[in-house]
Design a protein around this motif. Structure first.
Motif, PDB file in Angstrom:
ATOM      1  N   ILE A 161      -6.143  -5.611  35.913  1.00  0.00           N
ATOM      2  CA  ILE A 161      -5.263  -4.442  35.966  1.00  0.00           C
ATOM      3  C   ILE A 161      -5.987  -3.333  36.730  1.00  0.00           C
ATOM      4  O   ILE A 161      -7.088  -2.932  36.344  1.00  0.00           O
ATOM      5  N   PRO A 162      -5.384  -2.825  37.815  1.00  0.00           N
ATOM      6  CA  PRO A 162      -6.059  -1.778  38.586  1.00  0.00           C
ATOM      7  C   PRO A 162      -6.165  -0.458  37.821  1.00  0.00           C
ATOM      8  O   PRO A 162      -5.406  -0.220  36.879  1.00  0.00           O
ATOM      9  N   GLU A 167      -0.023   1.313  32.563  1.00  0.00           N
ATOM     10  CA  GLU A 167       1.364   1.539  32.157  1.00  0.00           C
ATOM     11  C   GLU A 167       2.312   0.596  32.905  1.00  0.00           C
ATOM     12  O   GLU A 167       3.183  -0.031  32.300  1.00  0.00           O
ATOM     13  N   ALA A 168       2.132   0.487  34.212  1.00  0.00           N
ATOM     14  CA  ALA A 168       2.984  -0.402  35.007  1.00  0.00           C
ATOM     15  C   ALA A 168       2.796  -1.860  34.568  1.00  0.00           C
ATOM     16  O   ALA A 168       3.771  -2.622  34.464  1.00  0.00           O
ATOM     17  N   TYR A 169       1.551  -2.235  34.287  1.00  0.00           N
ATOM     18  CA  TYR A 169       1.291  -3.604  33.832  1.00  0.00           C
ATOM     19  C   TYR A 169       1.989  -3.861  32.493  1.00  0.00           C
ATOM     20  O   TYR A 169       2.650  -4.890  32.315  1.00  0.00           O
ATOM     21  N   ASN A 170       1.837  -2.944  31.556  1.00  0.00           N
ATOM     22  CA  ASN A 170       2.463  -3.105  30.241  1.00  0.00           C
ATOM     23  C   ASN A 170       3.984  -3.181  30.354  1.00  0.00           C
ATOM     24  O   ASN A 170       4.627  -3.961  29.644  1.00  0.00           O
ATOM     25  N   GLU A 171       4.559  -2.399  31.249  1.00  0.00           N
ATOM     26  CA  GLU A 171       6.010  -2.454  31.455  1.00  0.00           C
ATOM     27  C   GLU A 171       6.440  -3.813  31.998  1.00  0.00           C
ATOM     28  O   GLU A 171       7.459  -4.358  31.571  1.00  0.00           O
ATOM     29  N   SER A 172       5.661  -4.358  32.939  1.00  0.00           N
ATOM     30  CA  SER A 172       6.026  -5.667  33.509  1.00  0.00           C
ATOM     31  C   SER A 172       5.908  -6.774  32.461  1.00  0.00           C
ATOM     32  O   SER A 172       6.740  -7.678  32.417  1.00  0.00           O
ATOM     33  N   VAL A 173       4.925  -6.684  31.594  1.00  0.00           N
ATOM     34  CA  VAL A 173       4.764  -7.659  30.519  1.00  0.00           C
ATOM     35  C   VAL A 173       5.934  -7.535  29.540  1.00  0.00           C
ATOM     36  O   VAL A 173       6.498  -8.527  29.093  1.00  0.00           O
ATOM     37  N   SER A 174       6.315  -6.298  29.232  1.00  0.00           N
ATOM     38  CA  SER A 174       7.410  -6.052  28.318  1.00  0.00           C
ATOM     39  C   SER A 174       8.723  -6.603  28.886  1.00  0.00           C
ATOM     40  O   SER A 174       9.504  -7.225  28.154  1.00  0.00           O
ATOM     41  N   LYS A 175       8.960  -6.400  30.163  1.00  0.00           N
ATOM     42  CA  LYS A 175      10.168  -6.912  30.802  1.00  0.00           C
ATOM     43  C   LYS A 175      10.223  -8.440  30.726  1.00  0.00           C
ATOM     44  O   LYS A 175      11.265  -9.011  30.448  1.00  0.00           O
ATOM     45  N   LYS A 176       9.092  -9.078  31.008  1.00  0.00           N
ATOM     46  CA  LYS A 176       9.023 -10.551  30.972  1.00  0.00           C
ATOM     47  C   LYS A 176       9.300 -11.086  29.577  1.00  0.00           C
ATOM     48  O   LYS A 176       9.951 -12.096  29.407  1.00  0.00           O
ATOM     49  N   SER A 177       8.760 -10.411  28.570  1.00  0.00           N
ATOM     50  CA  SER A 177       8.949 -10.888  27.192  1.00  0.00           C
ATOM     51  C   SER A 177      10.377 -10.661  26.690  1.00  0.00           C
ATOM     52  O   SER A 177      10.811 -11.327  25.763  1.00  0.00           O
ATOM     53  N   ASN A 178      11.081  -9.725  27.305  1.00  0.00           N
ATOM     54  CA  ASN A 178      12.451  -9.431  26.908  1.00  0.00           C
ATOM     55  C   ASN A 178      13.479 -10.276  27.661  1.00  0.00           C
ATOM     56  O   ASN A 178      14.659 -10.212  27.363  1.00  0.00           O
ATOM     57  N   GLU A 179      13.026 -11.019  28.640  1.00  0.00           N
ATOM     58  CA  GLU A 179      13.953 -11.864  29.422  1.00  0.00           C
ATOM     59  C   GLU A 179      14.297 -13.146  28.708  1.00  0.00           C
ATOM     60  O   GLU A 179      13.652 -13.690  27.933  1.00  0.00           O
TER      61      GLU A 179
END
Length: 179
Positions: A161-162, A167-179
């Motif tokens: 994670i850069p 925050e952006a990484y956590n959001e992308s993980v959250s989106k993936k888990s909600n799909e």
């Protein structure tokens, strides 16, 4: 093999594959000259770390269950000498060590995780021997990444994670888990 043994071997194998992949992503960012760079005379460079990790694997993972993990043929001190091997040779040395480790892990039998092995004539459990290798390789992976980042500075491609990217990484993980 019971479920816990299978899960442990799967987790540790994935962790080793992750270490290998991350180091190789670092190697691809570096020139041959940079693999041999070191900040001071007493420091190790990446080429030395490659030789050391591979030398360690050749010693530990050959006849893992039946012979001491510190083989008489190993010349550990020579691993810390930079012989200016070309990058192609360093990558072969690297790959050969990993093949031994993965071959051993892939061929474990259920009862093997409950055995005792020796390292420098000292008994230790197979689990302890594996965990020792996890710690050893992760330690040197950190060195490889640190040296690479020092050399490349702003041109270094971050392998995790850069900075300011949590925050952006956590959001992308959250989106993936909600799909």
């Amino acid at each position: 093999m019971n479920q816990l043994e299978k899960e442990y071997l799967s987790i540790v194998t994935q962790q080793f594959r992750h270490f290998k992949e991350r180091a190789e992503k670092a190697f691809k960012q570096l020139s041959e000259e940079e693999l041999h760079w070191k900040p001071s005379e007493e420091s190790n460079n990446i080429a030395i770390i490659i030789k050391h990790i591979s030398g360690n694997m050749h010693s530990r993972w050959v006849d893992f269950l039946t012979a001491d993990g510190e083989k008489p043929y190993r010349n550990r001190d020579s691993e810390f000498v930079d012989d200016m091997e070309p990058q192609e040779q360093l990558m072969k040395i690297w790959e050969d060590g990993w093949k031994l480790l993965f071959h051993t892990l892939e061929n474990f039998q259920p009862e093997d995780l409950h055995k005792t092995v020796t390292l420098r004539q000292q008994p230790l459990s197979v689990l302890q021997a594996i965990q020792t290798e996890v710690a050893h390789i992760s330690y040197h992976l950190g060195q490889i990444l640190y040296i690479g980042k020092q050399l490349k500075d702003k041109d270094w491609m971050i392998l995790s994670i850069p900075k300011n990217g949590s925050e952006a990484y956590n959001e992308s993980v959250s989106k993936k888990s909600n799909e």
